[in-house]
Design a protein around this motif. Sequence first.
Motif, PDB file in Angstrom:
ATOM      1  N   GLY A   1       0.821  -1.213   0.000  1.00 18.60           N
ATOM      2  CA  GLY A   1       0.000   0.000   0.000  1.00 18.60           C
ATOM      3  C   GLY A   1       0.850   1.256   0.000  1.00 18.60           C
ATOM      4  O   GLY A   1       0.503   2.246  -0.651  1.00 18.60           O
ATOM      5  N   GLN A   2       1.969   1.231   0.736  1.00 16.22           N
ATOM      6  CA  GLN A   2       2.878   2.375   0.754  1.00 16.22           C
ATOM      7  C   GLN A   2       3.460   2.631  -0.634  1.00 16.22           C
ATOM      8  O   GLN A   2       3.648   3.772  -1.045  1.00 16.22           O
ATOM      9  CB  GLN A   2       4.014   2.142   1.751  1.00 16.22           C
ATOM     10  N   LEU A   3       3.747   1.537  -1.345  1.00 24.82           N
ATOM     11  CA  LEU A   3       4.270   1.677  -2.700  1.00 24.82           C
ATOM     12  C   LEU A   3       3.217   2.272  -3.625  1.00 24.82           C
ATOM     13  O   LEU A   3       3.506   3.159  -4.442  1.00 24.82           O
ATOM     14  CB  LEU A   3       4.728   0.310  -3.229  1.00 24.82           C
ATOM     15  N   LEU A   4       1.974   1.819  -3.483  1.00 19.54           N
ATOM     16  CA  LEU A   4       0.903   2.329  -4.330  1.00 19.54           C
ATOM     17  C   LEU A   4       0.524   3.761  -3.977  1.00 19.54           C
ATOM     18  O   LEU A   4      -0.091   4.460  -4.789  1.00 19.54           O
ATOM     19  CB  LEU A   4      -0.343   1.432  -4.207  1.00 19.54           C
ATOM     20  N   ALA A   5       0.899   4.192  -2.762  1.00 16.39           N
ATOM     21  CA  ALA A   5       0.583   5.562  -2.343  1.00 16.39           C
ATOM     22  C   ALA A   5       1.354   6.592  -3.162  1.00 16.39           C
ATOM     23  O   ALA A   5       0.959   7.745  -3.258  1.00 16.39           O
ATOM     24  CB  ALA A   5       0.886   5.742  -0.860  1.00 16.39           C
ATOM     25  N   LEU A   6       2.466   6.152  -3.746  1.00 22.91           N
ATOM     26  CA  LEU A   6       3.212   7.034  -4.643  1.00 22.91           C
ATOM     27  C   LEU A   6       2.415   7.212  -5.926  1.00 22.91           C
ATOM     28  O   LEU A   6       1.512   6.425  -6.230  1.00 22.91           O
ATOM     29  CB  LEU A   6       4.588   6.433  -4.949  1.00 22.91           C
ATOM     30  N   ASP A   7       2.756   8.233  -6.702  1.00 18.38           N
ATOM     31  CA  ASP A   7       2.068   8.366  -7.981  1.00 18.38           C
ATOM     32  C   ASP A   7       2.489   7.216  -8.886  1.00 18.38           C
ATOM     33  O   ASP A   7       3.493   6.544  -8.658  1.00 18.38           O
ATOM     34  CB  ASP A   7       2.378   9.718  -8.635  1.00 18.38           C
ATOM     35  N   SER A   8       1.706   6.969  -9.921  1.00 16.37           N
ATOM     36  CA  SER A   8       1.880   5.770 -10.745  1.00 16.37           C
ATOM     37  C   SER A   8       3.284   5.656 -11.328  1.00 16.37           C
ATOM     38  O   SER A   8       3.874   4.580 -11.343  1.00 16.37           O
ATOM     39  CB  SER A   8       0.848   5.764 -11.872  1.00 16.37           C
ATOM     40  N   MET A   9       3.848   6.769 -11.801  1.00 17.60           N
ATOM     41  CA  MET A   9       5.171   6.722 -12.411  1.00 17.60           C
ATOM     42  C   MET A   9       6.239   6.389 -11.378  1.00 17.60           C
ATOM     43  O   MET A   9       7.149   5.599 -11.635  1.00 17.60           O
ATOM     44  CB  MET A   9       5.483   8.058 -13.085  1.00 17.60           C
ATOM     45  N   GLN A  10       6.110   6.989 -10.183  1.00 20.88           N
ATOM     46  CA  GLN A  10       7.062   6.703  -9.112  1.00 20.88           C
ATOM     47  C   GLN A  10       6.982   5.234  -8.695  1.00 20.88           C
ATOM     48  O   GLN A  10       8.005   4.587  -8.432  1.00 20.88           O
ATOM     49  CB  GLN A  10       6.781   7.600  -7.905  1.00 20.88           C
ATOM     50  N   SER A  11       5.762   4.696  -8.626  1.00 16.38           N
ATOM     51  CA  SER A  11       5.588   3.293  -8.257  1.00 16.38           C
ATOM     52  C   SER A  11       6.281   2.383  -9.262  1.00 16.38           C
ATOM     53  O   SER A  11       6.943   1.402  -8.890  1.00 16.38           O
ATOM     54  CB  SER A  11       4.100   2.943  -8.182  1.00 16.38           C
ATOM     55  N   ILE A  12       6.136   2.699 -10.538  1.00 12.08           N
ATOM     56  CA  ILE A  12       6.763   1.890 -11.588  1.00 12.08           C
ATOM     57  C   ILE A  12       8.278   1.934 -11.457  1.00 12.08           C
ATOM     58  O   ILE A  12       8.961   0.905 -11.533  1.00 12.08           O
ATOM     59  CB  ILE A  12       6.325   2.383 -12.980  1.00 12.08           C
ATOM     60  N   TRP A  13       8.830   3.143 -11.251  1.00 12.10           N
ATOM     61  CA  TRP A  13      10.271   3.291 -11.137  1.00 12.10           C
ATOM     62  C   TRP A  13      10.819   2.573  -9.906  1.00 12.10           C
ATOM     63  O   TRP A  13      11.852   1.899  -9.975  1.00 12.10           O
ATOM     64  CB  TRP A  13      10.659   4.769 -11.099  1.00 12.10           C
TER      65      TRP A  13
END
Length: 270
Positions: A140-152
């Motif tokens: 959930g913490q990872l998904l809390a980032l914006d989509s591009m940040q999560s992918i990176w």
Amino acid sequence: MVKKLFKHEFLSYVRAMGIVYGILLTMAVATRIISLFESDTNAYYIIRSFSNITYIVSAAATIGFAFVMGIVRFYKNMFSAEGYLTHTLPVTAGQHILVKAVSAVCVNWVSMIVALLSVFIALPYAEMKETLDGFLYIFGQLLALDSMQSIWVGLEYFILLVLSSFSSVMLYYACISLGQLSKKNRILAAVGVYFAYYILSQIVSTVVTIILTALASMSVYLYDILFWVGEHPMEVYHTVMWVIIVLTFLFVAAEYLVIRWVLTKKLNLE
């Protein structure tokens, strides 16, 4: 021929690791069943404790056995009497290294996945729920980032995981290969190479840490740097991650070149 080597390598692992996985999962099921009959008696406490200890040892042994098996197979196939047959195959040294490293890394990953699966089997429901909640929180913490940040972030972790897995395996391959340069006691020489590498790496990392700390403490821009880091945490995180990724890649490349050099220029099966 490379496909045949992969097939032979994985079949060899399956024959050995299949038994190990079966034992581990059986111990996990047995531990889970015993936990269902919870009791305050001393006999139950002894049985439960023995079951838990046996399961933990089995899980650790599964991961360790997979790693050791990869090292043993590399040594036996490349440098023991089996090497006379191995090196007559129409396969380059680089392809041999690729097959050994990829198969060993894959089996190590599968072993860790099986060990993790066994944890969920062995844990009582309440503890299993807490463990799952922990994983879900991290996700959930990872998904809390914006989509591009999560992918990176996910991509960086994956790349580093892959490179680290190969680096840890090929480090031992490189030590074994360098140990073959000794005229006798080659296994002992390989152990010596590993310890020399470990001591040298500790010295280098300590010296680098001291130098960087000293430079940072003496810098007149230290406050500005810390302020910038606080204002741009993700930029700093990505920079550090890619520095680590590049360094790990260079280690893998160096280990590969060492192994290939020994196999092509210094091979001696006597």
